[in-house]
Write a protein that holds these residues in place. Structure first.
Motif, PDB file in Angstrom:
ATOM      1  N   UNK A 346       0.816  -1.217   0.000  1.00  0.00           N
ATOM      2  CA  UNK A 346       0.000   0.000   0.000  1.00  0.00           C
ATOM      3  C   UNK A 346       0.847   1.264   0.000  1.00  0.00           C
ATOM      4  N   UNK A 347       2.175   1.124   0.125  1.00  0.00           N
ATOM      5  CA  UNK A 347       3.087   2.281   0.145  1.00  0.00           C
ATOM      6  C   UNK A 347       4.157   2.103  -0.938  1.00  0.00           C
ATOM      7  N   UNK A 348       3.772   2.101  -2.219  1.00  0.00           N
ATOM      8  CA  UNK A 348       4.736   1.841  -3.299  1.00  0.00           C
ATOM      9  C   UNK A 348       5.866   2.870  -3.372  1.00  0.00           C
ATOM     10  N   UNK A 349       5.634   4.074  -2.840  1.00  0.00           N
ATOM     11  CA  UNK A 349       6.673   5.105  -2.858  1.00  0.00           C
ATOM     12  C   UNK A 349       7.254   5.327  -1.461  1.00  0.00           C
ATOM     13  N   UNK A 350       7.079   4.353  -0.589  1.00  0.00           N
ATOM     14  CA  UNK A 350       7.616   4.467   0.763  1.00  0.00           C
ATOM     15  C   UNK A 350       6.619   5.052   1.729  1.00  0.00           C
ATOM     16  N   UNK A 351       6.986   5.041   2.999  1.00  0.00           N
ATOM     17  CA  UNK A 351       6.095   5.549   4.037  1.00  0.00           C
ATOM     18  C   UNK A 351       6.527   5.020   5.391  1.00  0.00           C
ATOM     19  N   UNK A 352       5.586   4.949   6.308  1.00  0.00           N
ATOM     20  CA  UNK A 352       5.884   4.490   7.672  1.00  0.00           C
ATOM     21  C   UNK A 352       5.016   3.291   8.008  1.00  0.00           C
ATOM     22  N   UNK A 353       5.665   2.239   8.464  1.00  0.00           N
ATOM     23  CA  UNK A 353       4.987   1.033   8.918  1.00  0.00           C
ATOM     24  C   UNK A 353       5.122   0.966  10.438  1.00  0.00           C
ATOM     25  N   UNK A 354       4.008   0.957  11.134  1.00  0.00           N
ATOM     26  CA  UNK A 354       4.012   0.939  12.604  1.00  0.00           C
ATOM     27  C   UNK A 354       3.341  -0.330  13.110  1.00  0.00           C
ATOM     28  N   UNK A 355       4.033  -1.029  14.004  1.00  0.00           N
ATOM     29  CA  UNK A 355       3.484  -2.240  14.600  1.00  0.00           C
ATOM     30  C   UNK A 355       3.441  -2.060  16.107  1.00  0.00           C
ATOM     31  N   UNK A 356       2.260  -2.272  16.688  1.00  0.00           N
ATOM     32  CA  UNK A 356       2.058  -2.110  18.129  1.00  0.00           C
ATOM     33  C   UNK A 356       1.472  -3.390  18.719  1.00  0.00           C
ATOM     34  N   UNK A 357       1.827  -3.682  19.951  1.00  0.00           N
ATOM     35  CA  UNK A 357       1.195  -4.786  20.681  1.00  0.00           C
ATOM     36  C   UNK A 357       0.733  -4.275  22.033  1.00  0.00           C
ATOM     37  N   UNK A 358      -0.261  -4.936  22.594  1.00  0.00           N
ATOM     38  CA  UNK A 358      -0.763  -4.540  23.902  1.00  0.00           C
ATOM     39  C   UNK A 358      -1.795  -5.531  24.408  1.00  0.00           C
ATOM     40  N   UNK A 359      -2.413  -5.178  25.501  1.00  0.00           N
ATOM     41  CA  UNK A 359      -3.396  -6.048  26.131  1.00  0.00           C
ATOM     42  C   UNK A 359      -4.541  -5.226  26.665  1.00  0.00           C
ATOM     43  N   UNK A 360      -5.775  -5.715  26.432  1.00  0.00           N
ATOM     44  CA  UNK A 360      -6.982  -5.088  26.962  1.00  0.00           C
ATOM     45  C   UNK A 360      -7.849  -6.193  27.545  1.00  0.00           C
ATOM     46  N   UNK A 361      -7.928  -6.259  28.863  1.00  0.00           N
ATOM     47  CA  UNK A 361      -8.731  -7.291  29.511  1.00  0.00           C
ATOM     48  C   UNK A 361      -8.211  -8.686  29.206  1.00  0.00           C
ATOM     49  N   UNK A 362      -9.059  -9.505  28.634  1.00  0.00           N
ATOM     50  CA  UNK A 362      -8.699 -10.889  28.315  1.00  0.00           C
ATOM     51  C   UNK A 362      -8.166 -11.039  26.899  1.00  0.00           C
ATOM     52  N   UNK A 363      -7.819  -9.927  26.267  1.00  0.00           N
ATOM     53  CA  UNK A 363      -7.372  -9.986  24.877  1.00  0.00           C
ATOM     54  C   UNK A 363      -5.996  -9.354  24.710  1.00  0.00           C
ATOM     55  N   UNK A 364      -5.141 -10.019  23.932  1.00  0.00           N
ATOM     56  CA  UNK A 364      -3.923  -9.412  23.413  1.00  0.00           C
ATOM     57  C   UNK A 364      -4.219  -8.877  22.029  1.00  0.00           C
ATOM     58  N   UNK A 365      -3.532  -7.830  21.639  1.00  0.00           N
ATOM     59  CA  UNK A 365      -3.773  -7.303  20.302  1.00  0.00           C
ATOM     60  C   UNK A 365      -2.473  -6.892  19.616  1.00  0.00           C
ATOM     61  N   UNK A 366      -2.515  -6.949  18.290  1.00  0.00           N
ATOM     62  CA  UNK A 366      -1.428  -6.461  17.433  1.00  0.00           C
ATOM     63  C   UNK A 366      -2.049  -5.542  16.401  1.00  0.00           C
ATOM     64  N   UNK A 367      -1.484  -4.351  16.245  1.00  0.00           N
ATOM     65  CA  UNK A 367      -1.966  -3.418  15.222  1.00  0.00           C
ATOM     66  C   UNK A 367      -0.856  -3.165  14.221  1.00  0.00           C
ATOM     67  N   UNK A 368      -1.190  -3.296  12.935  1.00  0.00           N
ATOM     68  CA  UNK A 368      -0.258  -3.033  11.837  1.00  0.00           C
ATOM     69  C   UNK A 368      -0.814  -1.854  11.052  1.00  0.00           C
ATOM     70  N   UNK A 369      -0.089  -0.732  11.086  1.00  0.00           N
ATOM     71  CA  UNK A 369      -0.572   0.512  10.484  1.00  0.00           C
ATOM     72  C   UNK A 369       0.373   0.976   9.392  1.00  0.00           C
TER      73      UNK A 369
END
Length: 573
Positions: A346-369
């Motif tokens: 989605x970034x053919x001319x470059x950009x910023x890729x951000x990966x985050x992890x965390x926890x909310x209650x009984x769930x772990x999450x990963x976000x790829x932006x």
């Protein structure tokens, strides 16, 4: 005299009227009247009446006669058209290639077309004596009523058809209300999708092979870098033996680090073809470690390839406190790798890729932006649809990823703004009350004392592996016999007893699987260690099927060998 429009054109009718007038002088004196025949506000003919006693008092009766005649003609026309229409629909019904079943409200089959006879392997009369549940598996719907209720929500259902001999096959069923012979019925359209399912399976395999090719290219690049270090420090160790002996240990440690990196790369590659239905290898995993693995796997795409085109993707990671999830490491790496690759695309001319992890209650999450082009609304609505793609691929990447996440009890979602970027979020259940997810036998484990003086038979067709195992086992106080083939091993097992068998799985002539089976038959209590370079694909079920005691994946370290020996031989008393 009656002139009907369907028998002649108006001009012909006029000619007949003129003919009648011409005949008038030849006939006795008459009174005549002409009445239009009207139906549906259109003239369909003319009623002409002539008689010497005809007078104006009879005109109302003639009008009634004209109306009744027009109705009779129109009914005759409609009946003819209905018969013609019925013949047309009967032709369509019988010529349709999909199976058509007319069902009563209770699910009895009252009519079927020839395609349905062939589909379910019944003659017409026999099929029309069956119930719908005899030819379609409606168990998941709770029978016919549940199926009809579900059809109101989704008109297309994926089911299994059942032929006369009991053979099952995949079908797609559409059902709709039908008025048949004046009563409420249902029409079921049954499509055999066997070939479509086979094609989808082939495309899924193609997708896995495509991913394998992409990853193999990146791993080949990594291997060249790894081999540079191994070869370079091996040369340095040889030179340091004479010039700087104190540096030899450091050189060898660098070589060991290189072999570990190579082994990790091979395991990542093997994870791509693990059987999808296998869940036996679900283990506690560090979520942050999975993210790091996925970044390493995709590095050739988000760094090398993009930089070769003159662009840069900046990678930012914001990883929360180390937390555990339960699952298949190779599949979860595949999901994260796919999301990272989609973000890069989605970034053919470059950009910023951000990966985050965390926890909310009984769930772990990963976000790829990403900061890419975003997803248009019309594409977003079909993003997880199988085979839908905007990039020319197979369109299965996100479909497979969603299936994997759901199989792990999780959820996958996304938010996107066209022109600004997209965020994918994977949520997985938290694992509670588990031990350290790292493998047993680590360097931090207390040294345990093995039984010594055991007679060990080692069979491997690779000379380097045989010699290595011999030296390591002898160093641990064992008495070792080595052979290079399964045939030699079986000969020795028939002649004498051993305390332990260590056999390679993949060997020519007689495989390790055959050696293990024969050894177990000859010596039922013999511990068997299976060594293989395909360790990532050997599940506990497969190991039990081979009748082996423990698995030693190649390449292995001294500590890993000790851990497996502890399992197979036990500790000294």
């Amino acid at each position: 005299m009656l002139f009907a429009v369907n028998e002649a054109s108006l001009e012909q009718i006029i000619r007949k009227v003129e003919l009648a007038r011409g005949l008038g002088p030849l006939l006795p004196p008459l009174q005549a009247a002409a009445m239009p025949l009207l139906a549906d506000e259109a003239m369909i003919g003319i009623l002409w009446v002539g008689h010497k006693a005809l007078n104006s008092a009879l005109l109302p009766a003639l009008e009634v006669l004209a109306n009744q005649t027009a109705i009779a003609i129109r009914n005759a026309q409609l009946l003819s058209r209905l018969s013609e229409s019925e013949e047309q629909y009967r032709g369509i019904f019988e010529a349709t290639r999909d199976g058509l079943l007319v069902l009563s409200e209770t699910g009895n089959i009252v009519e079927a077309n020839p395609a349905a006879w062939a589909l379910f392997d019944y003659e017409r009369q026999t099929l029309c004596e069956r119930h719908i549940e005899d030819v379609l598996d409606l168990l998941s719907f709770g029978g016919m009523p549940g199926f009809i209720a579900a059809a109101q929500q989704s008109p297309v259902s994926q089911l299994e058809g059942v032929r006369r001999g009991g053979q099952r096959f995949p079908v797609e069923v559409r059902i709709a209300p039908l008025n048949f012979r004046g009563q409420a019925h249902f029409l079921a359209v049954v499509t055999d999708v066997t070939e479509r399912v086979k094609a989808q399976e082939a495309l899924l395999q193609t997708e896995r092979l495509r991913a394998l090719g992409q990853m193999a290219g990146g791993i080949a690049h990594d291997f060249n870098n790894i081999l540079v270090g191994i070869r370079g420090f091996a040369d340095m160790a040889l030179m340091d033996l004479d010039e700087n002996p104190a540096f030899v240990k450091a050189d060898l440690e660098r070589i060991l680090e290189g072999t570990k990196d190579a082994a990790d790369a091979v395991r990542r590659l093997q994870s791509l073809y693990r059987e999808p239905a296998d869940t036996s290898d679900f283990v506690p995993l560090q979520l942050n470690a999975l993210v790091e693995d996925a970044l390493a796997l995709t590095r050739p795409r988000w760094k090398d390839q993009i930089q070769s085109m003159g662009h840069t993707v900046h990678v930012k990671t914001h990883l929360g406190e180390p937390t555990l999830v339960h699952g298949n490491p190779s599949e979860l790496r595949r999901v994260l790798s796919n999301l990272i690759l989609n973000a890069v695309d989605a970034m053919p001319e470059g950009g910023t890729l951000t990966i985050q992890t965390g926890r909310e209650g009984d769930w772990n999450w990963v976000r790829v932006t990403d900061t890419g082009t975003g997803i248009p609304p019309d594409v977003a609505a079909r993003l997880f649809t199988p085979f839908f793609t905007t990039k020319g691929g197979t369109g299965l990447g996100l479909t497979v990823s969603k299936a994997i996440v759901q199989r792990h009890g999780g959820e996958i979602s996304f938010e996107s703004t066209p022109g600004r970027g997209t965020t994918f979020c994977v949520r997985l259940p938290v694992v509670r009350d588990v031990g350290n997810p790292s493998s047993a036998g680590s360097k931090n484990s207390p040294e345990k004392r093995l039984r010594q003086g055991c007679c060990v038979l080692v069979v491997d067709d690779e000379p380097v592996v045989r010699e290595l195992l011999k030296r390591l086992l002898e160093r641990l106080g064992q008495v070792v016999t080595i052979v290079s083939s399964g045939r030699e091993a079986l000969t020795l097992l028939q002649e004498r007893s051993f305390d332990l068998l260590v056999t390679d799985l993949g060997m020519p002539d007689i495989s390790g699987r055959q050696v293990a089976h024969e050894a177990r038959t000859l010596h039922p209590d013999l511990p068997i260690i299976l060594t293989t370079g395909w360790g990532e694909t050997i599940t506990p079920e497969k190991l039990a099927e081979i009748r082996a005691t423990a698995l030693l994946p190649k390449p292995f370290t001294h500590h890993e060998l000790v851990a497996v020996l502890e399992k197979a031989l036990g500790l000294a008393s």
